[in-house]
Design a protein around this motif. Structure first.
Motif, mmCIF file in Angstrom:
data_model
loop_
_atom_site.group_PDB
_atom_site.id
_atom_site.type_symbol
_atom_site.label_atom_id
_atom_site.label_comp_id
_atom_site.label_asym_id
_atom_site.label_seq_id
_atom_site.Cartn_x
_atom_site.Cartn_y
_atom_site.Cartn_z
ATOM 1 N N ARG A 30 0.741 -1.199 0.058
ATOM 2 C CA ARG A 30 0.093 -0.308 -0.024
ATOM 3 C C ARG A 30 0.900 1.357 -0.185
ATOM 4 N N VAL A 31 1.971 1.410 0.817
ATOM 5 C CA VAL A 31 2.684 2.534 1.133
ATOM 6 C C VAL A 31 3.474 2.919 0.059
ATOM 7 N N ALA A 32 3.880 4.239 -0.032
ATOM 8 C CA ALA A 32 5.021 4.625 -1.202
ATOM 9 C C ALA A 32 6.271 4.072 -1.271
ATOM 10 N N ARG A 33 6.870 3.837 -0.070
ATOM 11 C CA ARG A 33 8.328 3.236 -0.078
ATOM 12 C C ARG A 33 8.302 2.473 1.131
ATOM 13 N N VAL A 34 9.182 1.316 1.139
ATOM 14 C CA VAL A 34 9.438 0.649 2.324
ATOM 15 C C VAL A 34 11.028 0.476 2.632
ATOM 16 N N ILE A 35 11.213 1.008 3.669
ATOM 17 C CA ILE A 35 12.783 0.894 4.108
ATOM 18 C C ILE A 35 12.980 -0.337 4.869
ATOM 19 N N THR A 36 14.064 -1.112 4.513
ATOM 20 C CA THR A 36 14.506 -2.154 5.277
ATOM 21 C C THR A 36 16.040 -2.168 5.693
ATOM 22 N N VAL A 37 16.347 -2.926 6.524
ATOM 23 C CA VAL A 37 17.710 -2.632 7.352
ATOM 24 C C VAL A 37 18.672 -3.480 6.785
ATOM 25 N N SER A 38 18.327 -4.575 5.999
ATOM 26 C CA SER A 38 19.267 -5.431 5.446
ATOM 27 C C SER A 38 18.904 -5.982 4.079
ATOM 28 N N GLU A 39 19.928 -6.542 3.450
ATOM 29 C CA GLU A 39 19.323 -7.315 2.290
ATOM 30 C C GLU A 39 18.605 -8.774 2.698
ATOM 31 N N PHE A 40 19.070 -9.242 3.520
ATOM 32 C CA PHE A 40 18.281 -10.458 3.992
ATOM 33 C C PHE A 40 16.809 -9.905 4.293
ATOM 34 N N THR A 41 16.537 -9.023 4.978
ATOM 35 C CA THR A 41 14.985 -8.648 5.343
ATOM 36 C C THR A 41 14.328 -8.053 4.071
ATOM 37 N N LYS A 42 15.037 -7.448 3.132
ATOM 38 C CA LYS A 42 14.496 -7.286 1.994
ATOM 39 C C LYS A 42 14.099 -8.688 0.783
ATOM 40 N N SER A 43 14.916 -9.463 0.937
ATOM 41 C CA SER A 43 14.651 -10.527 0.164
ATOM 42 C C SER A 43 13.423 -11.370 0.814
ATOM 43 N N ARG A 44 13.504 -11.457 2.398
ATOM 44 C CA ARG A 44 12.009 -11.921 2.902
ATOM 45 C C ARG A 44 10.977 -11.211 2.659
ATOM 46 N N LEU A 45 11.048 -9.724 2.591
ATOM 47 C CA LEU A 45 10.005 -9.184 2.493
ATOM 48 C C LEU A 45 9.019 -9.308 1.013
ATOM 49 N N LEU A 46 10.223 -9.415 -0.059
ATOM 50 C CA LEU A 46 9.729 -9.572 -1.315
ATOM 51 C C LEU A 46 9.179 -10.839 -1.627
ATOM 52 N N GLU A 47 9.836 -12.095 -0.999
ATOM 53 C CA GLU A 47 9.193 -13.451 -1.046
ATOM 54 C C GLU A 47 7.749 -13.483 -0.307
ATOM 55 N N THR A 48 7.764 -12.919 0.841
ATOM 56 C CA THR A 48 6.549 -13.005 1.596
ATOM 57 C C THR A 48 5.165 -11.971 1.365
ATOM 58 N N THR A 49 5.454 -11.162 0.804
ATOM 59 C CA THR A 49 4.496 -10.081 0.710
ATOM 60 C C THR A 49 4.051 -9.637 -0.940
ATOM 61 N N GLY A 50 4.989 -9.971 -1.714
ATOM 62 C CA GLY A 50 4.714 -9.716 -3.285
ATOM 63 C C GLY A 50 4.921 -8.292 -3.578
ATOM 64 N N VAL A 51 5.544 -7.374 -2.722
ATOM 65 C CA VAL A 51 5.734 -5.958 -3.045
ATOM 66 C C VAL A 51 6.835 -5.898 -3.949
ATOM 67 N N SER A 52 6.556 -4.819 -4.720
ATOM 68 C CA SER A 52 7.716 -4.835 -6.135
ATOM 69 C C SER A 52 9.054 -4.410 -5.509
ATOM 70 N N ASP A 53 10.034 -5.005 -6.084
ATOM 71 C CA ASP A 53 11.466 -4.766 -5.859
ATOM 72 C C ASP A 53 11.980 -3.323 -5.577
ATOM 73 N N ASP A 54 11.464 -2.537 -6.522
ATOM 74 C CA ASP A 54 12.006 -1.211 -6.786
ATOM 75 C C ASP A 54 11.246 -0.203 -5.580
ATOM 76 N N LYS A 55 10.476 -0.665 -4.956
ATOM 77 C CA LYS A 55 9.917 -0.046 -3.964
ATOM 78 C C LYS A 55 10.358 0.082 -2.510
ATOM 79 N N VAL A 56 11.354 -1.122 -2.410
ATOM 80 C CA VAL A 56 11.981 -1.550 -1.013
ATOM 81 C C VAL A 56 13.543 -0.926 -1.225
ATOM 82 N N ILE A 57 13.964 -0.086 -0.444
ATOM 83 C CA ILE A 57 15.370 0.521 -0.103
ATOM 84 C C ILE A 57 15.780 -0.024 1.079
ATOM 85 N N VAL A 58 17.204 -0.482 0.944
ATOM 86 C CA VAL A 58 17.938 -1.112 2.116
ATOM 87 C C VAL A 58 18.735 -0.086 2.722
#
Length: 334
Positions: A99-127
């Motif tokens: 839903r949100v405009a951007r997602v900040i994550t704190v590690s590449e690990f969290t980003k990978s788990r977020l992409l896999e479990t939520t279906g959010v687009s890759d370009d929206k998630v910034i480490v």
């Protein structure tokens, strides 16, 4: 202080105060009432502005929002958490991330788990990695001895374990590993476990705390002003967590000049690099061997001390704040 609390306080010191307005309830609330306030009152109070939600959660009705998601433990490991807490975040996190405009994550690990479990687009998630406070540096002996005295430690030769006492911190296997090796160590070497018990509303219990092996000392909550001295005074630091979104304590220990042992799972390998000993956190014998090597091998400790100081120097809160502010500005302009 837990990692997410430190994250928010460090960034609030550095974001431009004239451009940031903090929104909070009139008085402290928690549990279901806090989530109800967040989903109903917060949208009304933040209307017309970009909202930054820094702690895994935020109102679903606001798309003009940046949310920081530190980990997806409620999705990956609900068994570690209070069932109601886990169920709420398993419902909320995927919908909020999409839903949100951007997602900040704190590690590449969290980003990978977020992409896999939520279906959010890759370009929206910034480490945006976390930082290390400038207070965490090697200390003079007098300061370390003062902290040892104030906390009532039984010895000045100790291995430190630090973190909230909850299942994913893997304290049970660390204690079993200590039981394997303590009798092979000098009698003045102890294991010191620091941290407050996790909230029962969130975390399941830690049964291993009810029967401790010999030469284990529990400090309970450590005042923040004593923490740098406690880190720096340790012979070694052990952080065998099996799941971390980032893992700030190992970096703080390394910045303090303390050789560090970590589990080789989740985000910890990308955080410590080759500056710490990594072991399988599910293997008690591997943990015991890693502890024994760190305690008995002075040359290994010296090497890790230098590598750890260099590695920790790559992470600082000014850089974290600068990168976070850039994400917020881009989201506001969009």
């Amino acid at each position: 202080m837990a990692g997410i609390q430190r994250y928010l306080l460090e960034l609030l010191k550095r974001l431009p105060p004239e451009q940031v307005c903090e929104i909070a309830p009139a008085r402290s609330i928690n549990g279901a009432r806090a989530h109800l306030w967040e989903q109903t009152v917060l949208p009304l109070r933040s209307r017309g502005h970009l909202l930054w939600s820094p702690s895994n959660t935020g109102p679903l009705t606001i798309s003009r929002q940046v949310v920081t998601i530190h980990d997806v433990a409620p999705i990956d490991h609900p068994e570690w958490l209070n069932p109601r807490f886990a169920a709420w975040y398993r419902f909320l996190t995927p919908k909020l991330a999409r839903r949100v405009a951007r997602v900040i994550t704190v590690s590449e690990f969290t980003k990978s788990r977020l992409l896999e479990t939520t279906g959010v687009s890759d370009d929206k998630v910034i480490v945006v990695p976390l930082g290390v406070d400038a207070r965490f540096v090697p200390q003079v002996r007098e300061q370390m001895e003062n902290a040892i005295h104030k906390l009532g430690l039984p010895t000045s030769r100790y291995v430190l374990s630090l973190g909230s006492l909850e299942p994913r911190k893997n304290l049970g296997r660390l204690l079993r590993a200590w039981e394997v090796i303590y009798h092979r160590l000098p009698e003045d070497v102890w294991l010191v476990v620091s941290g407050a018990k996790g909230k029962s509303l969130v975390f399941q219990d830690v049964p291993e705390l009810k029967a401790l092996p010999p030469r284990v000392f529990l400090t309970g909550h450590v005042p923040d002003e004593l923490l740098p001295h406690l880190y720096a005074g340790a012979m070694a630091f052990a952080y065998l967590s099996v799941y971390e979104g980032f893992g700030l304590p190992p970096l703080e220990a390394m910045a303090s000049g303390t050789p560090t042992l970590v589990g080789n799972r989740a985000s910890l390998p990308e955080v410590v690099g080759d500056a710490a000993v990594q072991v399988d956190p599910f293997d008690v014998e591997a943990i015991a061997d890693g502890l024994h090597r760190l305690i008995e091998d002075g040359s290994l400790r010296a090497t890790l001390r230098e590598k750890g100081l260099e590695r920790a120097g790559q992470f600082n809160w000014d850089k974290t704040a600068e990168q976070t502010w850039r994400v917020l500005q881009e989201a506001a302009e969009d």
